[in-house]
Design a protein around this motif. Structure first.
Motif, short mmCIF file in Angstrom:
data_model
loop_
_atom_site.label_atom_id
_atom_site.label_comp_id
_atom_site.label_asym_id
_atom_site.label_seq_id
_atom_site.Cartn_x
_atom_site.Cartn_y
_atom_site.Cartn_z
N UNK A 21 0.82 -1.22 0.00
CA UNK A 21 0.00 0.00 0.00
C UNK A 21 0.84 1.26 0.00
N UNK A 22 2.10 1.18 0.37
CA UNK A 22 2.95 2.36 0.43
C UNK A 22 4.38 1.93 0.10
N UNK A 23 5.03 2.68 -0.80
CA UNK A 23 6.42 2.39 -1.18
C UNK A 23 7.24 3.62 -0.84
N UNK A 24 8.28 3.41 -0.04
CA UNK A 24 9.12 4.51 0.40
C UNK A 24 9.72 5.23 -0.81
N UNK A 25 9.65 6.56 -0.80
CA UNK A 25 10.18 7.37 -1.87
C UNK A 25 9.24 7.53 -3.04
N UNK A 26 8.23 6.67 -3.10
CA UNK A 26 7.26 6.74 -4.19
C UNK A 26 5.91 7.24 -3.68
N UNK A 27 5.49 6.66 -2.56
CA UNK A 27 4.20 7.08 -1.98
C UNK A 27 3.17 5.97 -2.06
N UNK A 28 1.92 6.33 -2.17
CA UNK A 28 0.81 5.39 -2.14
C UNK A 28 0.78 4.57 -3.42
N UNK A 29 0.46 3.25 -3.27
CA UNK A 29 0.32 2.37 -4.42
C UNK A 29 -1.06 2.50 -5.03
N UNK A 30 -1.23 2.10 -6.29
CA UNK A 30 -2.57 2.16 -6.89
C UNK A 30 -3.57 1.33 -6.11
N UNK A 31 -3.13 0.19 -5.52
CA UNK A 31 -4.07 -0.61 -4.74
C UNK A 31 -4.61 0.19 -3.55
N UNK A 32 -3.71 0.91 -2.89
CA UNK A 32 -4.13 1.67 -1.71
C UNK A 32 -5.12 2.78 -2.10
N UNK A 33 -4.80 3.52 -3.17
CA UNK A 33 -5.68 4.61 -3.61
C UNK A 33 -7.01 4.03 -4.07
N UNK A 34 -6.95 2.94 -4.85
CA UNK A 34 -8.20 2.33 -5.31
C UNK A 34 -9.02 1.82 -4.15
N UNK A 35 -8.36 1.26 -3.14
CA UNK A 35 -9.08 0.76 -1.97
C UNK A 35 -9.81 1.89 -1.25
N UNK A 36 -9.15 3.08 -1.16
CA UNK A 36 -9.80 4.21 -0.51
C UNK A 36 -11.09 4.59 -1.26
N UNK A 37 -11.02 4.54 -2.63
CA UNK A 37 -12.22 4.85 -3.41
C UNK A 37 -13.29 3.79 -3.22
N UNK A 38 -12.86 2.53 -3.16
CA UNK A 38 -13.83 1.44 -2.93
C UNK A 38 -14.50 1.60 -1.57
N UNK A 39 -13.68 1.86 -0.55
CA UNK A 39 -14.23 2.05 0.80
C UNK A 39 -15.21 3.23 0.80
N UNK A 40 -14.85 4.31 0.10
CA UNK A 40 -15.76 5.46 0.02
C UNK A 40 -17.07 5.07 -0.65
N UNK A 41 -16.96 4.25 -1.71
CA UNK A 41 -18.19 3.80 -2.38
C UNK A 41 -19.04 2.95 -1.46
N UNK A 42 -18.39 2.10 -0.65
CA UNK A 42 -19.16 1.27 0.30
C UNK A 42 -19.87 2.15 1.32
N UNK A 43 -19.16 3.17 1.83
CA UNK A 43 -19.81 4.09 2.78
C UNK A 43 -20.98 4.82 2.12
N UNK A 44 -20.81 5.22 0.86
CA UNK A 44 -21.90 5.89 0.15
C UNK A 44 -23.10 4.96 0.00
N UNK A 45 -22.83 3.68 -0.32
CA UNK A 45 -23.92 2.70 -0.42
C UNK A 45 -24.61 2.50 0.93
N UNK A 46 -23.79 2.56 2.03
CA UNK A 46 -24.40 2.40 3.36
C UNK A 46 -25.36 3.54 3.67
N UNK A 47 -25.04 4.77 3.17
CA UNK A 47 -25.95 5.90 3.38
C UNK A 47 -27.29 5.64 2.70
#
Length: 802
Positions: A156-182
């Motif tokens: 999820x995080x690579x030193x010197x590079x930053x966040x991985x695509x999996x981590x960023x995509x997961x944040x969007x997925x989690x946000x979508x799940x929270x939106x569905x919960x609303x």
């Protein structure tokens, strides 16, 4: 009031939240690990608290939503705690960088989001807590194993590079799940309290914002990471407020009310049982015979008195037919009141003689109705009147014996009655005359031009209208001695009067007093002169004092004006003589001063310094001489004011002229002049030049009163028509005139200024009085003095006109 209180509470919460977040920000600047630890410990504490509360109340709540959410949040707390311990710089997991805490964070957010989405499905349903707990434990164990043991959890995080695509995509997925919960929550909104629903939806919305913030950072200590943790704290706080702070409190209150209702019903049942027991005791204790009969004449219940008459117990009487057991008949008798009540549904009463019961009885029946309004029974009450009937017969015999004796006394009573009628007629006439006398006395008191009051026990217990007008509106039963608005110079006289009233005695007392209407002493206006006469009397059977007050204010004013005129005339003659005697030698002094000054100018023998000193001394002597001349001129003006040259004059123009003359004088002294209230006035008989002189004098006095004032200096001149008079008001923002000296300021040579002569206001008073008007001083709108001039609006020119 409740809404204002809630608004204040919300404001306090906002202020407290602002302080908390500001403190967290300072902590992040000091040590980011400290800030991160506080934020995650708060989230872990809230999640753990929600679990403990929902778990321990799972049987009382009856709704699986909160139980499921609490179980899920327990494992969210576990993952969040591991994320805290693994954070960069904590040193708990050596050899791991920023990737491990980021992996644990993503696992934690997946568990939280899925829990939030699935929880609404359990609203209104039952939950097997063991299965739910086991499922969460297994899922959490697998996530931890994929991170620590199997090493298969994506980076999820690579030193010197930053966040991985999996981590960023997961944040969007989690946000979508929270939106569905609303959306899911809104579909189930009827299952939730409105306030709880708003808090849950808000928590999901803030969680989405937090996820978005965590997609932006490249440094775990960066600003985006800081904002994400702030939003995380707010999200968990909203969840806590919804479940613990709102829903749990309300459900506790509901349970408390239900418990109270059950206790009230138990007490009501006990009261009903006691009432039934007391009714049964009362029913059996009634001496009258009571029976309850159904619509087929069967006995449903009897009291002890009825059972004893029938020779049975109350239980043995139940089921018997009344006409058989009481009357010995196969059918009800025709007079039976029970038959009548069953027929028409009304109450019936009959008198019955029954040999089987051994006497005469007064029997009454009252119908009883079923739920549908049908007649189902009646209450049958029989009262033994055997003794009363026998007594009535004896009474009838005695009555017949008395009739003869009554007839004998009738003639005698007729004579006495005639005398009584004469006495009553005389008494009625006396009462009528007394009533007329009282009405005349009441009318005399009510319409008396003198104020009448009665003082009893030191308090005023009666006042007629004139007395109420004099005193002004006062509280009921007022303490006479506590009247606060006596003129300062008459306080001692008033105390002596009160002491004389308290001492009693039969002697009347008289005194002249000054006072202000109740509550007006601080204004110094509405002062009244009264002539007071007090004497003893009896009021409602107790000693009291009669106080009579005659309003002599106008008389005192006329007396004062007469004395002022006499004084001014006398002082005028004296002042004219003194001024004449001073003017002649003063003229000689001025001539010699001029000669001396000329001689000094022609003689060049004096040195420079001596010459300057001589010129200065001569200047001081000439200044003093000019001042004496000014005083003499004022005295001469005062002694010879002259007869007003009365003409039909527009007074408003005279006032405008006085203002124009004084404008420059006021501007130099920094006085702001308000002339916005100058209204047109009708013409009247007056001397315009004298009116201008009076207004200029008042303006000059006002400006001089404000000379040493640091606050804004304001002066207002207003004109208007009131009650057939032209009114001129000059008010200022100066210190004002104390009430104690207001009745002296128009006296000749009375002044409150160290450099004043005391002539200006007395001259103004004399001019206005010569015009037939009045001038008085009051408190103005700015707290300073306000001089009010009233001139009568006459349509014809007076005798002194030209």
């Amino acid at each position: 009031m409740t809404m204002q209180f809630r608004n204040r509470v919300k404001v306090h919460h906002l202020i407290a939240a602002a302080f908390v977040f500001f403190g967290l920000y300072l902590a992040s600047r000091w040590n980011y690990l400290l800030f991160h630890g506080i934020a995650e410990v708060f989230s872990v504490s809230v999640a753990g608290t929600v679990f403990m509360v929902s778990w321990n109340t799972r049987r009382q709540l009856g709704d699986a939503y909160f139980s499921f959410l609490g179980i899920g949040l327990l494992f969210v707390a576990l993952l969040d705690l591991l994320h805290l311990l693994a954070y960069k710089g904590m040193g708990v997991f050596p050899g791991h960088g920023a990737n491990l805490p980021t992996q644990l964070w993503i696992a934690d957010r997946y568990v939280f989001a899925v829990t939030y989405l699935a929880a609404p499905w359990f609203a209104g349903r039952r939950l097997n807590h063991r299965i739910a707990f086991a499922a969460y434990a297994a899922a959490t164990a697998c996530l931890l194993a994929s991170v620590f043991a199997w090493k298969i959890f994506p980076d999820c995080f690579i030193e010197g590079v930053g966040l991985t695509p999996f981590k960023v995509g997961s944040e969007y997925v989690v946000s979508g799940v929270f939106l569905a919960s609303i959306v899911f929550l809104m579909k189930k909104k009827e299952r939730f309290d409105p306030q709880v629903l708003r808090l849950l939806v808000s928590a999901a919305g803030v969680a989405i914002a937090s996820e978005m913030a965590f997609t932006l950072y490249t440094d775990v200590y960066g600003l985006s990471n800081l904002a994400g943790h702030f939003l995380e704290i707010l999200s968990f706080f909203l969840v806590y407020q919804a479940i613990v702070g709102t829903d749990l409190v309300r459900k506790y209150e509901l349970n408390r009310r239900l418990q109270q209702e059950v206790e009230d019903r138990i007490r009501a049942g006990e009261s009903l049982a006691r009432a039934k027991e007391e009714w049964e005791r009362t029913f059996d204790a009634v001496p009258e015979m009571i029976a309850i009969l159904d619509d087929r004449h069967r006995i449903l219940r009897v009291n002890e008195a009825m059972a004893q008459r029938l020779g049975k117990t109350p239980g043995e009487c139940v089921g018997l037919h009344c006409h058989e057991s009481v009357h010995g008949l196969s059918e009800p008798p025709g007079f039976c009141p029970h038959v009548l009540s069953m027929r028409d549904g009304r109450r019936h009463t009959v008198e019955v003689h029954e040999d089987r019961l051994g006497g005469d009885f007064l029997v009454s029946t009252t119908p009883l109705f079923g739920r549908g309004g049908e007649r189902i029974a009646s209450v049958h009450v029989a009262r033994d009147i055997t003794e009363s009937k026998r007594a009535a017969e004896d009474l009838q015999a005695a009555k017949e014996g008395l009739e003869f004796r009554v007839a004998e006394r009738t003639a005698e009573l007729n004579g006495l009655a005639e005398k009584l009628r004469d006495e009553l007629r005389i008494r009625r006439e006396s009462e009528r005359e007394l009533k007329e006398s009282e009405e005349r006395f009441r009318a005399l008191v009510e319409h008396s031009p003198a104020g009448i009051s009665i003082v009893q026990g030191g308090r005023i217990v009666f006042q007629n209208p004139e007395q109420r007008r004099l005193f002004g509106p006062m509280p009921e039963d007022f303490d006479f001695e506590a009247f606060p608005d006596i003129h300062p110079e008459d306080v001692a006289k008033f105390k002596d009067l009160c002491a004389a009233i308290a001492a009693g005695g039969r002697r009347e007392r008289e005194s002249d007093l000054r006072f202000y209407a109740y509550g007006k002493a601080h204004d110094g206006v509405d002062m009244r002169w009264v002539h007071v006469i007090t004497g003893p009397m009896e009021y409602r059977g107790m000693e009291a004092a009669l106080v009579i007050m005659a309003d002599i204010t106008r008389l005192k004013e006329m007396e004062y004006q007469f004395l002022v005129r006499e004084k001014m005339a006398s002082l005028g003659h004296v002042a004219a003589g003194i001024a004449h005697e001073i003017r002649n030698p003063l003229s000689g002094i001025n001539i010699h001063l001029s000669a001396l000054e000329k001689a000094l100018e022609e003689d060049g023998g004096l040195g420079g310094e001596t010459r300057e000193q001589s010129d200065r001394i001569l200047g001081q002597i000439k200044s003093a001489s000019h001042r004496i001349e000014g005083v003499i001129k004022k005295v001469m003006d005062f002694s010879r004011p002259g007869t007003p040259r009365m003409n039909m004059t527009d007074i408003a123009l005279a006032v405008e002229e006085a203002i124009d003359f004084s404008a420059t004088f006021l501007r130099k002294r920094g006085v702001t002049l308000d002339r916005s209230n100058l209204a047109p006035l009708p013409k009247c008989s007056a001397d315009a030049s004298l009116i201008t002189q009076v207004v200029m004098n008042l303006i000059t006095n006002a400006a001089q009163a404000m000379e040493r004032q640091d606050s804004p200096k304001r002066l207002s001149v207003a004109t208007r028509v009131e009650g057939g008079c032209a009114v001129i008001c000059v008010s200022d923002s100066g210190p004002g005139i104390p009430p104690a000296v207001r009745n002296k300021i128009f006296d000749p040579f009375f002044t409150t200024r160290r450099d004043g002569y005391g002539i200006g206001l007395s001259l103004c008073h004399r001019i206005i009085t010569d015009h037939g008007g009045t001038i008085r001083v009051e408190t103005g709108r700015w707290g300073g003095a306000e001089f009010r001039i009233e001139l009568p609006l006459k349509t014809e020119v007076g005798a002194g006109s030209t």
